[in-house]
Design a protein around this motif. Structure first.
Motif, PDB file in Angstrom:
ATOM      1  N   CYS A  96      -9.818  -3.424  -1.860  1.00 31.58           N
ATOM      2  CA  CYS A  96      -8.868  -2.315  -1.930  1.00 31.58           C
ATOM      3  C   CYS A  96      -9.625  -1.027  -1.658  1.00 31.58           C
ATOM      4  CB  CYS A  96      -8.199  -2.272  -3.305  1.00 31.58           C
ATOM      5  SG  CYS A  96      -7.278  -3.775  -3.691  1.00 31.58           S
ATOM      6  N   VAL A 105      -1.557  -0.772  -4.147  1.00 37.29           N
ATOM      7  CA  VAL A 105      -2.738   0.078  -4.023  1.00 37.29           C
ATOM      8  C   VAL A 105      -2.280   1.504  -3.717  1.00 37.29           C
ATOM      9  CG1 VAL A 105      -4.966   0.389  -2.881  1.00 37.29           C
ATOM     10  CG2 VAL A 105      -4.019  -1.913  -3.165  1.00 37.29           C
ATOM     11  N   THR A 145       0.857  -1.186   0.000  1.00 37.37           N
ATOM     12  CA  THR A 145       0.000   0.000   0.000  1.00 37.37           C
ATOM     13  C   THR A 145       0.891   1.233   0.000  1.00 37.37           C
ATOM     14  OG1 THR A 145      -1.701   1.247   1.180  1.00 37.37           O
ATOM     15  CG2 THR A 145      -0.259  -0.120   2.519  1.00 37.37           C
TER      16      THR A 145
END
Length: 581
Positions: free
Chosen positions: A172, A43, A10
């Motif tokens: 997500c 992400v 992330t």
């Protein structure tokens, strides 16, 4: 077959408004860095290509693009080079309608796989963006079944439940989250209640006076945080194990097998679109009680082996509460009248001696009491909660969402129960009911101000926070908190109601207590709650169901601000997939 284990990443990033090319270049560099580290799923934040706080359509117009387009092409090149998958957030223009959307895009080695247009707008989106019409899909990929949601979407449990009932492995969540410490309790709860991974990419920094919260993280299917970044640009890495997500359990319970979709039809309505003070008195049928300022309390202890022992303990706690807390409502744990063991042997009818003694206690002390018992009715046994008050036995509720332990002896109930009292409209739930977000939502849509939830839940449903360096303004807390996340605090806040959660404390059974009275607004600080946590005893909090002299509700518990913002036309698949028995 999808890969079962791999590394995910992330990205936390502070974009700069009016510098789109610089933002994209920086995101591309960070995605490439993560891919070189072996991340298969990467992400990035909501509106990471452009920044977020746009005044209107005219100002954002130079930033919008179609999907696919030049920006998605650049990330496709990275995905193809490293055989990975990337989620980006960007403002999209629809080529047919010229409408703008706040969009999340899933990109793979072969290009755009799918997109999610933010379906539940925050206060800023209506200045320039339409509410999403392409939303809540699940995409099959070689690294698992993936869904996307954008920031405010996740305030509404339905937006994650929709892909969850379709078998999602990873959600997500890209965001520009603000006004609390992160990882946020809502993020953690969505992973926990759906038994799936949530990969959260949040921005940080200050933009047009708005302080964003950072805290980008990877959350496991049990609600534990595998990796997180508090502040600053950077990347957090964590493992994904699809076999864990595919268990689809919550506290070891197969919740998706046990959903009661026949009880969820109310989720397709919105009782609060109209003034609730008018809606609930329409045709003179069941108007909301006037409400008042009152107190609710919960008691936490381990029930004994006999009803007589439990009644003595309950009477002692009532006497202590009336002497100190002076509550109008006091809630005891699940099965606290008849005990946790051998329920069929100790089960009693509702007109039996134990319930009768409990009712007399409520009448004598002039307050409302809720407690659980094993009930027998003809040939059936039920896990039941009874509500008694100054007027006698007010009513009862039979648990609708049974745990594996319950199923060995009890039949499920078949209806919600709601009661109008001087303190407000009260709904009853029991223990594992509250693991199903649909259950408390149904009671909220029925106009409940308060839900009393006697419980005997084992396992971990709380989590700590070590504190944040994000410079939030007072009164938003920044320090360490051992109980930053409590799954049932979110139940109260997301439904704008008070939740009186009275859990058993029995460490040898892995029942850890954590009882509390939670308030109706998760973003009101200091928190509107009182908790017992990990000792026996009582906790009480003020309950305000009153209204100023106005024809419109002036209290969040009556306005139900989050409930008003629901968009039920998206939610119909929640009824099509689940158990009806």
């Amino acid at each position: 077959m999808p890969e079962t284990t791999y590394k995910a990443a992330t990205i936390q990033f502070e974009p700069t408004m009016f510098r789109k090319e610089e933002n994209i270049a920086r995101l591309c560099d960070m995605c490439e860095e993560a891919a070189k580290e072996g991340a298969r799923l990467i992400v990035t934040p909501e509106m990471g290509t452009t920044g977020y706080c746009w005044y209107d359509r005219n100002e954002v117009e130079p930033q919008v693009e179609p999907i696919p387009g030049t920006t998605t092409d650049r990330f496709t090149a990275i995905a193809a080079r490293y055989d990975c998958y990337i989620v980006i957030g960007m403002p999209e223009v629809d080529a047919v309608t010229n409408l703008y959307y706040n969009t999340a895009v899933l990109i793979g080695p072969d290009g755009v796989i799918g997109k999610h247009r933010k379906s539940h707008p925050y206060i800023s989106e209506p200045k320039w963006a339409a509410s999403g019409d392409i939303a809540h899909d699940v995409f099959d990929t070689p690294i698992g079944r993936i869904a996307m949601v954008v920031c405010m979407d996740l305030h509404f449990f339905e937006t994650v439940r929709l892909p969850a009932v379709k078998g999602v492995d990873i959600v997500c969540h890209i965001s520009n989250w603000l006004q609390e410490r992160t990882p946020a309790p809502y993020w953690i709860t969505r992973a926990f209640e759906n038994g799936c991974y949530v990969i959260e990419s949040n921005r940080w920094g200050l933009e047009r006076t708005v302080q964003f919260s950072g805290g980008s993280c990877i959350i496991n299917p049990d609600g534990s945080v595998a990796a997180a970044r508090d502040s600053g640009d950077g990347i957090a890495y964590g493992p994904i194990d699809l076999t864990w997500a595919k268990k689809r359990t919550v506290l070891d319970e197969p919740v998706f097998e046990n959903r009661r979709t026949n009880l969820y039809t109310q989720l397709m309505t919105n009782s609060f679109t109209w003034n609730p003070l008018d809606f609930f008195r329409l045709y003179g049928y069941q108007p909301l009680p006037p409400g008042k300022l009152s107190r609710a309390a919960v008691a936490q202890f381990e029930p004994g082996n006999t009803p007589e022992e439990n009644l003595t303990r309950i009477a002692t706690l009532v006497k202590e509460a009336t002497a100190t807390e002076k509550p109008d409502l006091l809630v005891f744990p699940e099965l606290s009248l008849t005990g946790l063991d051998k329920p069929t042997e100790r089960a009693e009818a509702l007109d039996g001696p134990t319930v009768s003694a409990f009712v007399r206690l409520a009448m004598r002390e002039r307050l409302y009491l809720v407690a659980g018992l094993a009930e027998v009715d003809k040939d059936h046994h039920y896990n039941t909660a009874v509500l008694a008050g100054p007027e006698g036995l007010v009513g009862w509720y039979r648990k609708t969402h049974l745990s594996a332990g319950d199923r060995a002896w009890a039949s499920p109930g078949d209806a919600w129960k709601v009661f109008d009292l001087p303190i407000g409209r009260l709904g009853l739930a029991i223990g594992h009911d509250a693991l199903y977000p649909e259950a408390i939502r149904a009671l909220s849509l029925s106009g409940c101000d308060i839900v009393a939830c006697p419980s005997a839940i084992a396992g971990v449903f709380t989590g700590a926070h070590k504190g944040t360096t994000i410079p939030h303004n007072y009164p938003i807390p920044r320090g360490a908190d051992p109980y930053h996340w409590h799954a049932f605090r979110v139940r109260g806040g997301e439904n704008n109601l008070y939740l009186a959660f009275a859990n058993v404390l029995a460490p040898e059974r892995d029942m850890r207590g954590m009882s509390a009275v939670f308030g109706p607004d998760s973003f009101a600080f200091p928190r509107q709650e009182s908790a017992i946590l990990d000792t026996e005893g009582l906790a009480s909090a003020t309950v305000d169901t009153s209204n100023l002299d106005s024809v419109y509700p002036t209290n969040v518990v009556r306005r139900k601000d989050l409930i008003v913002m629901r968009l039920p036309h998206h939610y119909q698949p929640l009824l099509a997939m689940g158990n009806h028995v």
